[in-house]
Design a protein around this motif. Structure first.
Motif, mmCIF file in Angstrom:
data_model
loop_
_atom_site.group_PDB
_atom_site.id
_atom_site.type_symbol
_atom_site.label_atom_id
_atom_site.label_comp_id
_atom_site.label_asym_id
_atom_site.label_seq_id
_atom_site.Cartn_x
_atom_site.Cartn_y
_atom_site.Cartn_z
ATOM 1 N N PHE A 1 5.577 20.114 5.287
ATOM 2 C CA PHE A 1 4.738 19.773 4.139
ATOM 3 C C PHE A 1 5.541 19.014 3.084
ATOM 4 C CE2 PHE A 1 2.997 20.854 -0.063
ATOM 5 C CZ PHE A 1 1.674 20.464 0.090
ATOM 6 N N GLN A 2 6.736 19.488 2.811
ATOM 7 C CA GLN A 2 7.576 18.872 1.778
ATOM 8 C C GLN A 2 8.113 17.510 2.198
ATOM 9 O OE1 GLN A 2 10.401 22.064 1.238
ATOM 10 N NE2 GLN A 2 9.294 22.897 -0.529
ATOM 11 N N ARG A 3 8.213 17.278 3.489
ATOM 12 C CA ARG A 3 8.706 15.989 3.984
ATOM 13 C C ARG A 3 7.707 14.851 3.751
ATOM 14 N NH1 ARG A 3 11.326 17.148 9.956
ATOM 15 N NH2 ARG A 3 13.442 17.653 9.271
ATOM 16 N N ASP A 4 6.443 15.167 3.606
ATOM 17 C CA ASP A 4 5.411 14.155 3.433
ATOM 18 C C ASP A 4 5.312 13.767 1.960
ATOM 19 O OD1 ASP A 4 3.181 12.558 3.356
ATOM 20 O OD2 ASP A 4 1.920 13.889 4.549
ATOM 21 N N ALA B 1 3.186 12.230 0.391
ATOM 22 C CA ALA B 1 1.819 12.362 -0.127
ATOM 23 C C ALA B 1 1.559 13.748 -0.690
ATOM 24 C CB ALA B 1 0.814 12.050 0.975
ATOM 25 N N ASN B 2 2.398 14.704 -0.331
ATOM 26 C CA ASN B 2 2.191 16.087 -0.784
ATOM 27 C C ASN B 2 2.968 16.423 -2.058
ATOM 28 O OD1 ASN B 2 0.508 16.715 1.415
ATOM 29 N ND2 ASN B 2 2.288 17.160 2.717
ATOM 30 N N LYS B 3 3.657 15.443 -2.631
ATOM 31 C CA LYS B 3 4.464 15.714 -3.820
ATOM 32 C C LYS B 3 3.582 16.250 -4.945
ATOM 33 C CE LYS B 3 8.004 13.742 -6.815
ATOM 34 N NZ LYS B 3 8.843 12.561 -7.125
ATOM 35 N N GLY B 4 3.998 17.381 -5.520
ATOM 36 C CA GLY B 4 3.238 18.009 -6.597
ATOM 37 C C GLY B 4 2.077 18.854 -6.120
ATOM 38 N N GLN B 5 1.873 18.896 -4.796
ATOM 39 C CA GLN B 5 0.763 19.669 -4.233
ATOM 40 C C GLN B 5 1.243 21.056 -3.797
ATOM 41 O OE1 GLN B 5 -2.423 18.292 -4.262
ATOM 42 N NE2 GLN B 5 -1.340 16.682 -5.393
ATOM 43 N N THR B 6 0.289 21.938 -3.553
ATOM 44 C CA THR B 6 0.597 23.292 -3.102
ATOM 45 C C THR B 6 0.159 23.454 -1.655
ATOM 46 O OG1 THR B 6 0.316 24.203 -5.322
ATOM 47 C CG2 THR B 6 0.184 25.745 -3.490
ATOM 48 N N LEU B 7 1.046 23.947 -0.815
ATOM 49 C CA LEU B 7 0.730 24.167 0.589
ATOM 50 C C LEU B 7 -0.253 25.328 0.707
ATOM 51 C CD1 LEU B 7 1.121 23.735 3.615
ATOM 52 C CD2 LEU B 7 3.224 25.101 3.467
ATOM 53 N N ASP B 8 -1.419 25.064 1.305
ATOM 54 C CA ASP B 8 -2.424 26.121 1.473
ATOM 55 C C ASP B 8 -3.049 26.074 2.862
ATOM 56 O OD1 ASP B 8 -3.888 23.831 1.243
ATOM 57 O OD2 ASP B 8 -5.088 24.474 -0.470
ATOM 58 N N THR B 9 -2.253 25.646 3.837
ATOM 59 C CA THR B 9 -2.712 25.648 5.228
ATOM 60 C C THR B 9 -1.745 26.465 6.066
ATOM 61 O OG1 THR B 9 -1.475 23.605 5.672
ATOM 62 C CG2 THR B 9 -3.794 23.371 5.005
ATOM 63 N N GLY B 10 -2.100 26.715 7.325
ATOM 64 C CA GLY B 10 -1.259 27.530 8.188
ATOM 65 C C GLY B 10 -1.119 28.937 7.637
ATOM 66 N N LEU B 11 0.060 29.504 7.761
ATOM 67 C CA LEU B 11 0.304 30.845 7.228
ATOM 68 C C LEU B 11 0.171 30.877 5.716
ATOM 69 C CD1 LEU B 11 3.362 32.042 9.380
ATOM 70 C CD2 LEU B 11 0.949 32.620 9.673
ATOM 71 N N TRP B 12 0.421 29.718 5.086
ATOM 72 C CA TRP B 12 0.369 29.637 3.624
ATOM 73 C C TRP B 12 -1.067 29.698 3.112
ATOM 74 C CZ3 TRP B 12 4.983 29.486 0.906
ATOM 75 C CH2 TRP B 12 6.126 29.329 1.700
ATOM 76 N N ARG B 13 -2.009 29.635 4.009
ATOM 77 C CA ARG B 13 -3.411 29.800 3.611
ATOM 78 C C ARG B 13 -3.721 31.269 3.309
ATOM 79 N NH1 ARG B 13 -8.646 28.428 7.525
ATOM 80 N NH2 ARG B 13 -10.259 29.105 6.064
ATOM 81 N N TYR B 14 -2.986 32.159 3.952
ATOM 82 C CA TYR B 14 -3.269 33.593 3.843
ATOM 83 C C TYR B 14 -2.323 34.335 2.900
ATOM 84 C CZ TYR B 14 -5.786 32.294 8.048
ATOM 85 O OH TYR B 14 -6.623 31.660 8.929
#
Length: 203
Positions: free
Chosen positions: A163-166, A168-181
């Motif tokens: 997620f951090q490598r992309d 486009a995700n700068k400043g965003q919060t990861l909320d998919t995969g395990l991070w969704r739960y």
């Protein structure tokens, strides 16, 4: 009991020596990020001392040592890769601003503190690696819990890294995969791993 006490003190000395070497390196780089990669290795140093001083090497304590080795090495390499070539973490930058001259103070407020904390927290490993009877049902629960935790930690760290490598995700919060739960699934995995080590010690 004397052997256990000597092992515990020997582990402290070795951890402090490694922390001192890492501190010297950090001063030359003006970056203390290396302490993050060193954290889990401090436990491996302690565990190596404990099993080396053990009265007997058994299948059980070898298995526990292998689990410690896998957890410690994986986490250390992950953090080393993540931090390589990066500026000092903002947490340490804040500590640096509030603790000048930081080069000298970081010896005890960063490296020394983490070394002593790791040494104290390693007590369950000292007990778990002490020779005992063969594996039992509580050990089976500990192994299962460790495996769940290790799986969570590996997958969560990999998902966050991707997620951090992309850009486009700068400043965003990861909320998919395990991070969704879970807000911190990697920490949940860490909790499970250490509860597993505690159950080994409890036996």
């Amino acid at each position: 009991m004397m052997v256990i006490s000597q092992s515990y003190l020997t582990a402290l000395v070795l951890i402090l020596i490694v922390a001192l070497i890492a501190w010297v390196y950090s001063v030359s780089r003006k970056n203390v990020n290396v302490v993050d990669s060193l954290w889990s290795m401090m436990f491996l140093i302690a565990a190596t001392v404990y099993i080396s001083d053990s009265e007997a090497i058994t299948t059980r304590n070898l298995l526990i040592f292998l689990l410690i080795f896998l957890w410690s090495t994986r986490l250390s390499l992950h953090l080393l890769y993540r931090n390589w070539g990066q500026p000092e973490d903002r947490r340490y930058q804040a500590i640096r601003r509030n603790n000048e001259p930081f080069a000298r103070k970081s010896l005890y407020i960063v490296f020394g503190l983490q070394a002593v904390l790791a040494w104290i927290i390693s007590v369950p490993l000292l007990v778990a690696l002490y020779p005992s009877a063969g594996l039992n049902w509580l050990d089976a629960i500990a192994i299962a819990l460790w495996c769940v935790g290790f799986g969570f930690e590996v997958v969560a760290d990999w998902q966050l890294l991707q997620f951090q490598r992309d850009p486009a995700n700068k400043g965003q919060t990861l909320d998919t995969g395990l991070w969704r739960y879970s807000r911190h699934p990697n920490y949940f995995g860490e909790f499970c791993i250490w509860w597993g080590f505690y159950l080994f010690a409890l036996t």
